[in-house]
Write a protein that holds these residues in place. Structure first.
Motif, short mmCIF file in Angstrom:
data_model
loop_
_atom_site.label_atom_id
_atom_site.label_comp_id
_atom_site.label_asym_id
_atom_site.label_seq_id
_atom_site.Cartn_x
_atom_site.Cartn_y
_atom_site.Cartn_z
N ASN A 16 0.83 -1.21 0.00
CA ASN A 16 0.00 0.00 0.00
C ASN A 16 0.86 1.26 0.00
OD1 ASN A 16 -2.49 1.33 -0.08
ND2 ASN A 16 -2.46 1.66 2.11
N ARG A 30 3.50 7.24 4.74
CA ARG A 30 2.53 8.34 4.82
C ARG A 30 1.67 8.19 6.06
NH1 ARG A 30 -0.51 6.71 -0.10
NH2 ARG A 30 0.24 4.73 0.67
N ASP A 32 -1.60 8.11 8.15
CA ASP A 32 -3.04 7.87 7.99
C ASP A 32 -3.80 8.49 9.16
OD1 ASP A 32 -5.32 6.85 6.73
OD2 ASP A 32 -5.30 5.07 7.99
N ALA A 33 -3.27 8.34 10.36
CA ALA A 33 -3.90 8.92 11.55
C ALA A 33 -2.80 9.35 12.52
CB ALA A 33 -4.82 7.90 12.22
N GLU A 76 -0.17 6.39 12.98
CA GLU A 76 -0.65 5.22 12.26
C GLU A 76 -0.40 5.49 10.78
OE1 GLU A 76 -5.03 3.84 11.85
OE2 GLU A 76 -4.31 3.20 13.83
N MET A 78 -0.21 4.54 6.50
CA MET A 78 -1.02 3.94 5.43
C MET A 78 -0.42 2.61 4.96
SD MET A 78 -1.97 7.13 3.03
CE MET A 78 -2.76 8.59 3.65
N GLU A 79 0.87 2.45 5.12
CA GLU A 79 1.57 1.30 4.56
C GLU A 79 1.45 0.06 5.45
OE1 GLU A 79 2.74 4.77 2.50
OE2 GLU A 79 2.74 4.40 4.65
N LYS A 117 -1.35 -2.04 8.92
CA LYS A 117 -0.93 -0.65 9.10
C LYS A 117 0.24 -0.60 10.07
CE LYS A 117 -5.12 1.81 8.07
NZ LYS A 117 -5.81 3.04 8.34
#
Length: 121
Positions: A16, A30, A32-33, A76, A78-79, A117
């Protein structure tokens, strides 16, 4: 031996990912959170059993550019990752983040570890 970004994605170690994030020395990740961690929070390492992780605060990541105050955060990503049995994964803070005053820390991701994640602090 350190793998290149192309070797990492070719072997399916990081999933991802963003194609622009594949670099010579690894793969950029990247957010995500992003969650704040209270200054008075603490973990506990017991003599037996699992390590206690402190509860995270509120999610603070906004749309687009987010300004982050000084402090500690749970990140958190994205990958995902799927680490082979003959490898480990470590995060390195990019120099552009250091110039902004940010340091990223994470424990070693062990051989055979898989997750949808990844995360760091």
């Amino acid at each position: 031996m350190q793998l290149t970004g192309k070797q990492i994605v070719k072997n399916g170690i990081v999933g991802n990912y963003c194609e622009k994030g594949v670099q010579q020395q690894g793969v950029d990740v990247r957010i995500d959170a992003l969650y704040s961690l209270p200054y008075n929070s603490y973990g506990q390492v017991p003599a037996e059993g699992k390590t206690y992780i402190p509860k995270r605060g509120q999610q603070i990541l906004g749309e687009g550019l987010t300004f982050i105050n000084s402090g500690y955060y749970e990140v958190e990503l994205m990958e995902s990752c799927k680490i082979p049995n003959d490898a480990v994964l470590n995060f390195k803070t990019r120099s552009s983040l250091v110039r902004c005053g940010a340091l990223v820390h994470s424990g070693q991701f062990d051989a055979g570890f898989e997750t949808e994640k990844m995360g760091c602090y």
